[in-house]
Design a protein around this motif. Structure first.
Motif, short mmCIF file in Angstrom:
data_model
loop_
_atom_site.label_atom_id
_atom_site.label_comp_id
_atom_site.label_asym_id
_atom_site.label_seq_id
_atom_site.Cartn_x
_atom_site.Cartn_y
_atom_site.Cartn_z
N ALA A 151 35.54 -1.17 -2.61
CA ALA A 151 35.11 -0.26 -3.68
C ALA A 151 35.62 1.16 -3.44
CB ALA A 151 33.58 -0.27 -3.78
N PHE A 152 35.57 1.60 -2.19
CA PHE A 152 36.02 2.95 -1.82
C PHE A 152 37.45 3.17 -2.30
CE2 PHE A 152 36.92 6.31 1.38
CZ PHE A 152 35.76 7.05 1.27
N SER A 153 38.34 2.21 -2.00
CA SER A 153 39.76 2.35 -2.38
C SER A 153 39.95 2.19 -3.88
CB SER A 153 40.62 1.33 -1.63
OG SER A 153 40.61 1.62 -0.25
N VAL A 154 39.25 1.23 -4.49
CA VAL A 154 39.40 1.02 -5.93
C VAL A 154 38.94 2.26 -6.69
CG1 VAL A 154 38.50 -0.29 -7.90
CG2 VAL A 154 39.26 -1.50 -5.85
N PHE A 155 37.80 2.83 -6.29
CA PHE A 155 37.30 4.02 -6.98
C PHE A 155 38.27 5.20 -6.81
CE2 PHE A 155 32.62 2.52 -6.43
CZ PHE A 155 32.77 1.66 -7.50
N GLU A 156 38.82 5.35 -5.60
CA GLU A 156 39.77 6.45 -5.37
C GLU A 156 41.01 6.28 -6.25
OE1 GLU A 156 39.12 8.34 -0.97
OE2 GLU A 156 40.61 6.76 -1.17
N MET A 157 41.50 5.03 -6.36
CA MET A 157 42.68 4.78 -7.19
C MET A 157 42.38 5.06 -8.66
SD MET A 157 44.62 1.20 -7.98
CE MET A 157 43.27 0.74 -9.06
N LEU A 158 41.22 4.58 -9.13
CA LEU A 158 40.85 4.81 -10.54
C LEU A 158 40.67 6.30 -10.80
CD1 LEU A 158 38.23 1.94 -11.13
CD2 LEU A 158 40.51 2.11 -12.13
N HIS A 161 48.58 7.00 -2.69
CA HIS A 161 49.19 6.29 -1.57
C HIS A 161 50.68 6.00 -1.82
CE1 HIS A 161 45.59 5.42 0.96
NE2 HIS A 161 45.01 5.75 -0.17
N GLY A 162 51.36 7.02 -2.33
CA GLY A 162 52.80 6.95 -2.52
C GLY A 162 53.21 6.39 -3.86
N ALA A 163 52.30 5.79 -4.60
CA ALA A 163 52.66 5.22 -5.92
C ALA A 163 52.52 6.29 -7.00
CB ALA A 163 51.75 4.05 -6.24
N ASP A 164 53.55 6.43 -7.81
CA ASP A 164 53.52 7.37 -8.93
C ASP A 164 52.77 6.70 -10.08
OD1 ASP A 164 53.92 9.07 -11.02
OD2 ASP A 164 56.03 9.43 -10.60
N LEU A 165 51.56 7.16 -10.33
CA LEU A 165 50.72 6.49 -11.33
C LEU A 165 51.26 6.66 -12.74
CD1 LEU A 165 47.24 7.49 -9.84
CD2 LEU A 165 48.42 5.31 -9.63
N MET A 169 51.37 -1.50 -8.43
CA MET A 169 50.01 -1.02 -8.18
C MET A 169 49.17 -2.07 -7.46
SD MET A 169 49.85 2.05 -8.86
CE MET A 169 48.16 2.11 -8.25
N GLU A 170 49.38 -3.34 -7.84
CA GLU A 170 48.65 -4.41 -7.14
C GLU A 170 49.03 -4.42 -5.65
OE1 GLU A 170 49.43 -8.40 -8.55
OE2 GLU A 170 48.56 -9.25 -6.73
N GLY A 171 50.33 -4.25 -5.39
CA GLY A 171 50.80 -4.23 -4.01
C GLY A 171 50.24 -3.06 -3.22
N VAL A 172 50.25 -1.88 -3.83
CA VAL A 172 49.76 -0.69 -3.14
C VAL A 172 48.26 -0.80 -2.88
CG1 VAL A 172 49.38 1.81 -3.36
CG2 VAL A 172 51.57 0.82 -4.01
N LEU A 173 47.51 -1.25 -3.89
CA LEU A 173 46.06 -1.37 -3.71
C LEU A 173 45.72 -2.42 -2.65
CD1 LEU A 173 43.16 -0.66 -4.54
CD2 LEU A 173 43.32 -2.36 -6.37
N ARG A 187 28.84 24.10 4.42
CA ARG A 187 30.05 24.81 4.86
C ARG A 187 30.72 24.11 6.04
NH1 ARG A 187 28.64 29.20 8.87
NH2 ARG A 187 26.52 28.70 9.53
N PHE A 188 30.03 23.18 6.66
CA PHE A 188 30.60 22.49 7.83
C PHE A 188 31.47 21.29 7.47
CE2 PHE A 188 26.67 24.47 9.46
CZ PHE A 188 27.26 25.32 10.39
N TYR A 189 31.66 21.05 6.19
CA TYR A 189 32.47 19.91 5.77
C TYR A 189 33.32 20.31 4.58
CZ TYR A 189 29.00 17.65 8.66
OH TYR A 189 28.20 17.33 9.72
N ARG A 190 34.46 19.64 4.42
CA ARG A 190 35.26 19.84 3.21
C ARG A 190 35.99 18.54 2.89
NH1 ARG A 190 40.77 20.35 3.96
NH2 ARG A 190 41.49 21.00 6.03
N LYS A 191 36.44 18.42 1.64
CA LYS A 191 37.17 17.22 1.25
C LYS A 191 38.56 17.27 1.85
CE LYS A 191 34.49 15.85 -2.68
NZ LYS A 191 34.36 15.63 -4.10
N TRP A 192 39.09 16.11 2.19
CA TRP A 192 40.41 16.00 2.79
C TRP A 192 41.45 15.93 1.67
CZ3 TRP A 192 43.30 11.13 4.48
CH2 TRP A 192 44.39 11.46 5.31
N GLY A 193 42.55 16.63 1.85
CA GLY A 193 43.59 16.66 0.83
C GLY A 193 44.69 15.64 1.03
N GLY A 194 44.51 14.70 1.94
CA GLY A 194 45.54 13.69 2.19
C GLY A 194 46.44 14.05 3.35
N VAL A 195 47.50 13.26 3.54
CA VAL A 195 48.31 13.39 4.76
C VAL A 195 48.98 14.76 4.91
CG1 VAL A 195 48.75 10.93 5.09
CG2 VAL A 195 50.22 12.24 3.55
N ASN A 196 49.17 15.46 3.81
CA ASN A 196 49.80 16.78 3.90
C ASN A 196 48.81 17.92 4.14
OD1 ASN A 196 52.40 15.70 3.46
ND2 ASN A 196 52.02 15.65 1.24
#
Lengths: 297, 99
Positions: free
Chosen positions: A154-161, A256-260, A268-272, B36-45
């Motif tokens: 769910a964590f990854s699916v929600f982030e992708m959506l 995750h590198g995929a241009d949405l 997208m199926e592969g990346v997810l 203030r002790f936490y923040r969201k991560w912006g990814g690998v960069n």
């Protein structure tokens, strides 16, 4: 036994969640926010959005049944109290995604028939594997299945959506933001509680690994059929998002590198799938469970 | 004690640690006095500062008022994980979960 929960309390949950990121929201989003016209006025996008939202409701109903069922199986009071708050989180998720179906035009009288019509049979099997463990009162397998496998997915699916809709649908992006915040607690509980329990019960590893392999198979089958059904809707959505971008809307993000904005359903199926399976492997490895690669559906 | 740095047991503790003033970045997933002790991560960069480490469990950036060093124990309130700071590939600070 569950020292990581020593700083956790119902009061902490109240201050973080209802009095924190959910304060002043209605069904998980800001009051007055609506689904965008580009979804409501386009039959292809509307049908696909309803179908996708049905899977979210089905997944959250499973999570609600699992987290509530695990309360009485929990071996300590701190875990019971945590699972009580998780149960309310999951009930809220069921409610906000069900409300989204209503916002998309599904009538209340047709809710159950809509769910039955569109629920992905592979997702139903995924849920059945987990709920069988919960029904037996198997706390270790239940928490791994619920808080690591299901919540990890769910964590990854929600982030992708969220990445996909952030520029075009602020209402749904806000709704997802709150659910992602909830999932942080849920995966944290899963890893920390099982990380200590599996050390005390190493004999349970084989059974838990078998369950993980089975759930991962049904998850991949779910992704496969969902993306196969969404081809024309994805193309339509990308076309309309590009048109909206020309009118000043925010460009779809990369995930995750995929241009949405241009990715095909197969990409997208592969990346997810790759993202979720890698996360499973890392999370399970941290708690001493060896990830089992599922057969390709 | 509200700082996520719970236990500073680095062998280099005798050297003074750089102090940091933390601003509120809008992270609202914990009670107000801890935000203030936490923040969201912006990814690998997203480059982390010397007082920051990424929680591997929930992918939130943990921030201390003091510079972090290998061996330090920190607490991630959003996911309740207790972590030990270590040096990862390329010399970057990482956090390992202590179950």
């Amino acid at each position: 036994m569950s020292g990581f929960l020593s700083a956790y309390s119902i009061q902490n949950w109240l201050e973080s969640c209802p009095q924190g990121y959910l304060e002043d929201t209605q069904y998980g989003h800001a009051p007055g926010q609506t689904e965008p016209a580009l979804v409501l006025d386009n039959p292809t996008l509307l049908a696909d959005t309803i179908r996708t939202t049905v899977q979210l409701v089905v997944g959250e109903r499973c999570a609600l049944a699992a987290s509530s069922g695990l309360i009485n199986a929990a071996p300590d009071h701190a875990s019971k109290a945590f699972l009580a708050t998780q149960t309310l989180d999951e009930a809220r998720h069921v409610e906000i995604f069900t409300q989204r179906l209503y916002d998309l035009g599904v009538k209340k009288s047709e809710l159950e028939s809509t769910l039955a019509e569109h629920a992905n049979p592979n997702l139903v099997k995924f849920a059945e594997v987990l709920l069988e463990k919960v029904d037996k009162g198997d706390f270790i397998a239940g928490v791994v299945g619920q808080n690591i496998v299901l919540e990890g997915m769910a964590f990854s699916v929600f982030e992708m959506l969220q990445a996909a809709v952030s520029g075009v649908n602020p209402k749904f992006a806000n709704t997802l933001s709150g659910t992602i915040a909830d999932e942080r607690r849920h995966v944290g509980f899963g890893e920390n509680r099982i990380g200590s329990l599996i050390k005390q019960h190493p004999e349970r590893k084989a059974d838990v690994e078998k369950m993980q392999k089975e759930m991962a198979y049904h998850m991949l089958a779910t992704f496969s059929t969902q993306f196969a059904q969404s081809g024309s809707a994805m193309q339509e959505g990308q076309r309309m998002a590009q048109a909206a971008e020309g009118n000043g809307a925010e460009a779809p993000a990369k995930w995750h590198g995929a241009d949405l904005a241009t990715a095909t359903p197969e990409e997208m199926e592969g990346v997810l799938s790759d993202t979720v399976l890698k996360e499973f492997k890392v999370r399970l490895g941290r708690i001493g469970i060896e990830y089992q690669t599922p057969a390709a559906p | 004690m509200t700082d996520p740095l719970e236990d500073a047991r680095s062998p280099r503790d005798r050297a003074a640690r750089q102090r940091f003033v933390l601003d509120d970045t809008g992270f609202d997933e914990v009670p107000k006095k801890y935000r203030r002790f936490y923040r969201k991560w912006g990814g690998v960069n997203d480059a982390l500062a010397r007082n920051e480490v990424l929680c591997p469990v929930c992918k939130v950036v943990i921030r201390s008022t003091r510079e972090l060093r290998p061996g330090d124990r920190v607490y991630c309130m959003p996911c309740m994980s207790r972590l030990v700071v270590s040096v990862g590939e390329g010399g970057r600070l990482e956090a390992l979960v202590a179950y």
